[in-house]
Design a protein around this motif. Structure first.
Motif, PDB file in Angstrom:
ATOM      1  N   GLY A   1      -5.067 -11.563   1.021  1.00 28.60           N
ATOM      2  CA  GLY A   1      -3.908 -12.289   0.511  1.00 28.60           C
ATOM      3  C   GLY A   1      -3.309 -11.632  -0.724  1.00 28.60           C
ATOM      4  N   ILE A   2      -4.179 -11.045  -1.563  1.00 28.13           N
ATOM      5  CA  ILE A   2      -3.705 -10.331  -2.753  1.00 28.13           C
ATOM      6  C   ILE A   2      -2.937  -9.084  -2.329  1.00 28.13           C
ATOM      7  N   GLN A   3      -3.474  -8.358  -1.351  1.00 25.34           N
ATOM      8  CA  GLN A   3      -2.783  -7.174  -0.843  1.00 25.34           C
ATOM      9  C   GLN A   3      -1.385  -7.537  -0.326  1.00 25.34           C
ATOM     10  N   GLU A   4      -1.310  -8.589   0.453  1.00 24.41           N
ATOM     11  CA  GLU A   4      -0.025  -8.994   1.038  1.00 24.41           C
ATOM     12  C   GLU A   4       0.959  -9.413  -0.041  1.00 24.41           C
ATOM     13  N   THR A   5       0.485 -10.171  -1.030  1.00 26.51           N
ATOM     14  CA  THR A   5       1.356 -10.630  -2.121  1.00 26.51           C
ATOM     15  C   THR A   5       1.917  -9.449  -2.904  1.00 26.51           C
ATOM     16  N   MET A   6       1.047  -8.503  -3.263  1.00 31.13           N
ATOM     17  CA  MET A   6       1.487  -7.387  -4.097  1.00 31.13           C
ATOM     18  C   MET A   6       2.382  -6.418  -3.333  1.00 31.13           C
ATOM     19  N   GLN A   7       2.061  -6.161  -2.086  1.00 36.18           N
ATOM     20  CA  GLN A   7       2.905  -5.242  -1.325  1.00 36.18           C
ATOM     21  C   GLN A   7       4.265  -5.858  -1.018  1.00 36.18           C
ATOM     22  N   ARG A   8       4.293  -7.164  -0.834  1.00 32.23           N
ATOM     23  CA  ARG A   8       5.558  -7.857  -0.571  1.00 32.23           C
ATOM     24  C   ARG A   8       6.466  -7.850  -1.804  1.00 32.23           C
ATOM     25  N   SER A   9       5.863  -7.910  -2.991  1.00 31.56           N
ATOM     26  CA  SER A   9       6.644  -7.988  -4.235  1.00 31.56           C
ATOM     27  C   SER A   9       6.351  -6.801  -5.148  1.00 31.56           C
ATOM     28  N   TRP A  10       6.119  -5.634  -4.554  1.00 35.24           N
ATOM     29  CA  TRP A  10       5.662  -4.458  -5.298  1.00 35.24           C
ATOM     30  C   TRP A  10       6.580  -4.116  -6.463  1.00 35.24           C
ATOM     31  N   ASN A  11       7.874  -4.043  -6.236  1.00 28.44           N
ATOM     32  CA  ASN A  11       8.813  -3.625  -7.290  1.00 28.44           C
ATOM     33  C   ASN A  11       8.904  -4.626  -8.426  1.00 28.44           C
ATOM     34  N   GLU A  12       8.610  -5.889  -8.152  1.00 28.14           N
ATOM     35  CA  GLU A  12       8.639  -6.913  -9.206  1.00 28.14           C
ATOM     36  C   GLU A  12       7.307  -6.987  -9.950  1.00 28.14           C
ATOM     37  N   MET A  13       6.208  -6.707  -9.267  1.00 26.82           N
ATOM     38  CA  MET A  13       4.883  -6.873  -9.866  1.00 26.82           C
ATOM     39  C   MET A  13       4.363  -5.601 -10.533  1.00 26.82           C
ATOM     40  N   VAL A  14       4.738  -4.441 -10.021  1.00 23.50           N
ATOM     41  CA  VAL A  14       4.309  -3.186 -10.645  1.00 23.50           C
ATOM     42  C   VAL A  14       5.392  -2.773 -11.638  1.00 23.50           C
ATOM     43  N   LEU A  15       5.086  -2.919 -12.916  1.00 21.41           N
ATOM     44  CA  LEU A  15       6.084  -2.775 -13.976  1.00 21.41           C
ATOM     45  C   LEU A  15       6.259  -1.330 -14.433  1.00 21.41           C
ATOM     46  N   ASP A  16       5.220  -0.524 -14.324  1.00 22.05           N
ATOM     47  CA  ASP A  16       5.307   0.855 -14.835  1.00 22.05           C
ATOM     48  C   ASP A  16       4.230   1.709 -14.188  1.00 22.05           C
ATOM     49  N   ARG A  17       4.650   2.821 -13.581  1.00 24.78           N
ATOM     50  CA  ARG A  17       3.716   3.832 -13.083  1.00 24.78           C
ATOM     51  C   ARG A  17       4.183   5.166 -13.616  1.00 24.78           C
ATOM     52  N   ARG A  18       3.323   5.839 -14.379  1.00 29.74           N
ATOM     53  CA  ARG A  18       3.697   7.130 -14.948  1.00 29.74           C
ATOM     54  C   ARG A  18       2.647   8.185 -14.642  1.00 29.74           C
ATOM     55  N   TYR A  19       3.150   9.387 -14.522  1.00 25.57           N
ATOM     56  CA  TYR A  19       2.305  10.550 -14.254  1.00 25.57           C
ATOM     57  C   TYR A  19       2.582  11.599 -15.325  1.00 25.57           C
ATOM     58  N   VAL A  20       1.651  12.530 -15.473  1.00 26.51           N
ATOM     59  CA  VAL A  20       1.900  13.739 -16.244  1.00 26.51           C
ATOM     60  C   VAL A  20       1.634  14.922 -15.322  1.00 26.51           C
ATOM     61  N   ALA A  21       2.417  15.974 -15.501  1.00 24.81           N
ATOM     62  CA  ALA A  21       2.272  17.165 -14.664  1.00 24.81           C
ATOM     63  C   ALA A  21       2.571  18.397 -15.490  1.00 24.81           C
ATOM     64  N   VAL A  22       1.973  19.515 -15.115  1.00 20.01           N
ATOM     65  CA  VAL A  22       2.358  20.806 -15.669  1.00 20.01           C
ATOM     66  C   VAL A  22       3.179  21.511 -14.591  1.00 20.01           C
ATOM     67  N   VAL A  23       4.403  21.890 -14.949  1.00 18.55           N
ATOM     68  CA  VAL A  23       5.296  22.540 -13.992  1.00 18.55           C
ATOM     69  C   VAL A  23       5.584  23.974 -14.434  1.00 18.55           C
ATOM     70  N   GLU A  24       6.051  24.774 -13.515  1.00 18.19           N
ATOM     71  CA  GLU A  24       6.362  26.170 -13.807  1.00 18.19           C
ATOM     72  C   GLU A  24       7.657  26.285 -14.607  1.00 18.19           C
ATOM     73  N   GLY A  25       7.649  27.134 -15.628  1.00 17.31           N
ATOM     74  CA  GLY A  25       8.850  27.435 -16.388  1.00 17.31           C
ATOM     75  C   GLY A  25       9.258  26.356 -17.381  1.00 17.31           C
ATOM     76  N   GLN A  26      10.446  26.546 -17.952  1.00 18.76           N
ATOM     77  CA  GLN A  26      11.001  25.607 -18.929  1.00 18.76           C
ATOM     78  C   GLN A  26      12.202  24.893 -18.319  1.00 18.76           C
ATOM     79  N   LEU A  27      12.204  23.569 -18.415  1.00 21.38           N
ATOM     80  CA  LEU A  27      13.315  22.788 -17.881  1.00 21.38           C
ATOM     81  C   LEU A  27      14.536  22.911 -18.784  1.00 21.38           C
ATOM     82  N   GLU A  28      15.714  22.889 -18.200  1.00 20.60           N
ATOM     83  CA  GLU A  28      16.950  23.004 -18.980  1.00 20.60           C
ATOM     84  C   GLU A  28      17.152  21.794 -19.878  1.00 20.60           C
TER      85      GLU A  28
END
Length: 307
Positions: free
Chosen positions: A159-186
């Motif tokens: 039931g928790i899975q169904e509730t969260m997946q149904r309202s994912w964008n409202e319940m998940v407030l922030d997801r952030r990642y860090v990455a190392v990428v090639e080169g320097q961004l403009e």
């Protein structure tokens, strides 16, 4: 007439020895336990902690000064100490009777594939929750690629899975990642958006509109540190599509290092340099604001410091 003696299973005996309490006031753990067991000596209460017989939100602890908050769950095993979860590729960050948040190491699949069935985060954690009660189950909420490390969560009830997946964008407030990428961004910060499709080789690619049946994806980025060869970038997901970050970094012309599938030409760390560093969501039952953050991997930071 004498009733036949019923032998209790290991799981039943384990449950009988454990009592669950809901925290009613903010405090430190030892202080709260002392108020709960006023008829017990301070020494006997401290002994429960010393012998790992106390768990806060299903995380066993021996520390006296762990903060507890209204709504937290305290479990006490009056028979023996709780077993500690220990795995080289998984660390439990938070657990209660409804959700499980873990820090996954790179190189570990989130769920099974046709080739790999058992050595996955899902299977390892399923076995863990079944140790307490064989009827316990785990349900997938989202996934991380095998070579991506960091925070991910599971539901402990369907039931928790169904509730969260149904309202994912409202319940998940922030997801952030860090990455190392090639080169320097403009630009020091910006955003990338496209419609993502997948070809027969399971490679995701961007299209400019919905004409090919793609799903809309939006990624926001900010450069944290850079040298002439690499950039350490923070990425915030506005949508959660398969391989979204990896494709959008390729679209910018700055593939994530170690990501040969999406255009990387080097692999100095021997891994995909992508880490899920922050997770914030509304608890599906208590409605509390749940916030978790892990440090940027030291290898990422070393790479952008080197000239």
């Amino acid at each position: 007439m004498r009733q036949p003696h019923k032998h209790k299973s290991r799981a039943e005996r384990f449950r009988d020895s454990i009592k669950t309490y809901r925290v009613q006031a903010d405090d430190t753990l030892l202080n709260y336990l002392l108020t709960m067991f006023k008829d017990q000596s301070r020494t006997s209460v401290k002994s429960l902690l010393t012998h790992r017989q106390v768990a806060v939100n299903n995380s066993p602890t021996t520390k006296y000064d762990v903060p507890v908050h209204i709504g937290d769950e305290i479990k006490i095993n009056f028979l023996k100490g709780f077993k500690e979860f220990n795995h080289s590729r998984l660390r439990i960050v938070y657990e209660d009777e409804f959700v499980l948040v873990v820090d996954k190491g790179y190189g570990l699949l989130s769920v099974s594939t046709d080739r790999v069935k058992t050595k996955t985060a899902y299977r390892i954690l399923s076995d863990y929750v079944k140790e307490t009660d064989p009827s316990n189950r785990l349900f997938v909420l989202h996934r991380l690629d095998r070579d991506t490390s960091g925070l991910m969560m599971f539901a402990k009830k369907q039931g928790i899975q169904e509730t969260m997946q149904r309202s994912w964008n409202e319940m998940v407030l922030d997801r952030r990642y860090v990455a190392v990428v090639e080169g320097q961004l403009e630009k020091e910060e910006g955003e990338v958006s496209s419609y993502l499709c997948e070809n027969s080789a399971f490679e995701v690619y961007s299209t400019p509109d919905e004409s090919e049946g793609g799903q809309y994806a939006l990624t926001r980025y900010k450069v944290l540190q850079a040298n002439k060869n690499f950039s350490l970038v923070e990425l915030k997901l506005a949508t959660g599509r398969k391989n979204q970050i990896r494709v959008h970094m390729k679209d910018l012309g700055h593939s994530i290092i170690g990501d040969r599938k999406y255009g990387s030409r080097c692999n100095p760390l021997g891994r995909l340099a992508l880490h899920a560093s922050r997770l914030r969501f509304v608890h599906p039952i208590t409605r509390r604001d749940m916030f978790f953050e892990t440090p940027i991997p030291a290898s990422f930071q070393r790479l952008v410091r080197e000239k």
